[in-house]
Structure formats: C-alpha cells, structure tokens
Design a protein around this motif. Structure first.
Motif, mmCIF file in Angstrom:
data_model
loop_
_atom_site.group_PDB
_atom_site.id
_atom_site.type_symbol
_atom_site.label_atom_id
_atom_site.label_comp_id
_atom_site.label_asym_id
_atom_site.label_seq_id
_atom_site.Cartn_x
_atom_site.Cartn_y
_atom_site.Cartn_z
ATOM 1 N N GLN A 14 0.836 -1.211 0.000
ATOM 2 C CA GLN A 14 0.000 0.000 0.000
ATOM 3 C C GLN A 14 0.868 1.257 0.000
ATOM 4 O OE1 GLN A 14 -2.505 -0.562 3.426
ATOM 5 N NE2 GLN A 14 -3.951 -1.863 2.323
ATOM 6 N N VAL A 15 1.966 1.235 0.745
ATOM 7 C CA VAL A 15 2.906 2.362 0.734
ATOM 8 C C VAL A 15 3.355 2.615 -0.702
ATOM 9 C CG1 VAL A 15 5.254 3.086 1.381
ATOM 10 C CG2 VAL A 15 3.711 2.178 3.125
ATOM 11 N N GLY A 16 3.722 1.558 -1.399
ATOM 12 C CA GLY A 16 4.175 1.700 -2.781
ATOM 13 C C GLY A 16 3.115 2.266 -3.703
ATOM 14 N N ALA A 40 10.958 -4.244 4.602
ATOM 15 C CA ALA A 40 9.555 -4.419 4.216
ATOM 16 C C ALA A 40 9.269 -3.716 2.893
ATOM 17 C CB ALA A 40 8.633 -3.892 5.316
ATOM 18 N N ILE A 41 9.771 -2.507 2.767
ATOM 19 C CA ILE A 41 9.538 -1.735 1.546
ATOM 20 C C ILE A 41 10.180 -2.413 0.337
ATOM 21 C CG2 ILE A 41 10.213 0.420 0.386
ATOM 22 C CD1 ILE A 41 9.640 1.844 3.094
ATOM 23 N N VAL A 156 7.544 -1.301 12.869
ATOM 24 C CA VAL A 156 7.542 -1.283 11.401
ATOM 25 C C VAL A 156 6.127 -1.048 10.893
ATOM 26 C CG1 VAL A 156 7.911 -2.681 9.311
ATOM 27 C CG2 VAL A 156 9.626 -2.695 11.155
ATOM 28 N N ARG A 157 5.164 -1.740 11.481
ATOM 29 C CA ARG A 157 3.762 -1.589 11.062
ATOM 30 C C ARG A 157 3.287 -0.147 11.231
ATOM 31 N NH1 ARG A 157 -1.196 -1.389 13.063
ATOM 32 N NH2 ARG A 157 -0.494 -1.501 15.225
ATOM 33 N N LEU A 158 3.552 0.444 12.389
ATOM 34 C CA LEU A 158 3.140 1.822 12.641
ATOM 35 C C LEU A 158 3.840 2.798 11.693
ATOM 36 C CD1 LEU A 158 1.621 3.930 14.389
ATOM 37 C CD2 LEU A 158 3.684 4.041 15.780
ATOM 38 N N ALA A 159 5.120 2.574 11.450
ATOM 39 C CA ALA A 159 5.871 3.452 10.547
ATOM 40 C C ALA A 159 5.271 3.428 9.140
ATOM 41 C CB ALA A 159 7.339 3.034 10.511
ATOM 42 N N LEU A 160 4.919 2.238 8.657
ATOM 43 C CA LEU A 160 4.325 2.113 7.319
ATOM 44 C C LEU A 160 2.938 2.742 7.277
ATOM 45 C CD1 LEU A 160 5.430 -1.541 6.462
ATOM 46 C CD2 LEU A 160 6.410 0.592 5.566
#
Length: 179
Positions: A14-16, A40-41, A156-160
């Motif tokens: 989703q970030v991508g 992750a990214i 990591v989840r919160l950062a994304l």
C-alpha cells in the motif's frame, strides 16, 4: 487471521501504491528496527521507483555522524525521544538526493535497556516531508508490550501506516493519528 509479517507486506504494498500515485520517494532512518522498515519496503517488487535509501544508525554517534543529529540534542532529550526521531527524519531527507518523505524510528526493543521512565517497548516514530521548500515533521511515542520481535514488528507496522497517512493527506504536521 494473518501474521504480522503478512500484514506488514500488505502495508508495504500500500505504501508503494500511494507513493507512486502521489509521486513520493521515501527514505528511512532506523535504529531499533535495524532496517526492518527498509526491508519491508524493498520486499515489494518495483520499490526502486519509490524508495531511495535507508540509514540504520543504531549507535547514538552514528545518528550524529550519518544523519546530522546534534549530539547536544541526544544529550538533552535522550536518544529515545520524539525530538531525536524528528531530527533523524530531517537528516535522512537532507542526506538523500530525491526523497520527498521520510520515516525515522528510535526506541528500546529489549529485552534489556528499559527504565521506569522509558520501559522496554518505548519507541519514537517520526515522519518528515519536504513541504513548500521546508521540511515539516511530526512524531509519536508508542509503548509496545511484548518480546523484542513484537516491538520491532509493531514499530515497522506503525511506521508504514504513518507513511500511508502522510502521503495520502499532505502536510504531516496537520495529520492526526487514528491507530
């Protein structure tokens, strides 16, 4: 129910999608996650078009050396502070060539290192964005109970999630946190 890793991969995808839609390029500055956000990214095919680089600055002096975080800031506020996380987010953008948005994390993943004031699981996450010729940042402190792996994974989840929110709605300083 999906595992944390499955949820993180979905968030990274989703970030991508949002980064491509909004023409953002991401840079990360990580301490307690040890590169987990960047991992992750980059697990997402095609991420090289919207992810520039990641800094893993585990030691305090590397935050100063690599990201330009003033040593006095670390001494004054502590390495696990929103102030230092925001400086890391600004520093990552300053060191990158094309990035438009950043995420930075610093915290105590455990199992040792906590104090009564900052127990294990205390993490500061900051996001920065180039906005009208300036870098605007915002930060959040969280407390994640559980194992070292849980603290790192939830960070990591919160950062994304924050990246998605910031890229979707614009100026990160104006965005509330709903998670």
């Amino acid at each position: 129910m999906s595992t944390l890793d499955d949820r993180i991969l979905l968030l990274a995808e989703q970030v991508g999608t949002v980064a491509e839609e909004r023409r953002h390029v991401i840079v990360t500055a990580e301490s307690c996650t040890g590169g987990g956000i960047a991992a992750a990214i980059t697990a997402v095919p095609g991420s090289s078009s919207w992810f520039e680089e990641g800094f893993v600055t585990y030691a305090s002096e590397k935050k100063t050396e690599r990201l330009g975080v003033p040593a006095t800031l670390i001494e004054e506020h502590g390495v696990v502070s929103e102030t230092v996380a925001q400086a890391m987010a600004r520093g990552a953008l300053a060191k990158s060539t094309n990035a438009t948005i950043s995420v930075a994390v610093t915290g105590i993943a455990g199992p040792a290192g906590g104090t009564p004031i900052q127990p294990v699981g205390t993490v500061c996450v900051a996001w920065g964005e180039r906005y009208n010729g300036h870098v605007v940042t915002c930060a959040r402190t969280i407390l994640v109970p559980g194992s070292r792996a849980t603290v790192r994974g939830e960070t990591v989840r919160l950062a994304l999630m924050g990246l998605i929110e910031k890229m979707s709605f614009g100026n990160p300083a104006l965005m509330p946190f709903d998670y």
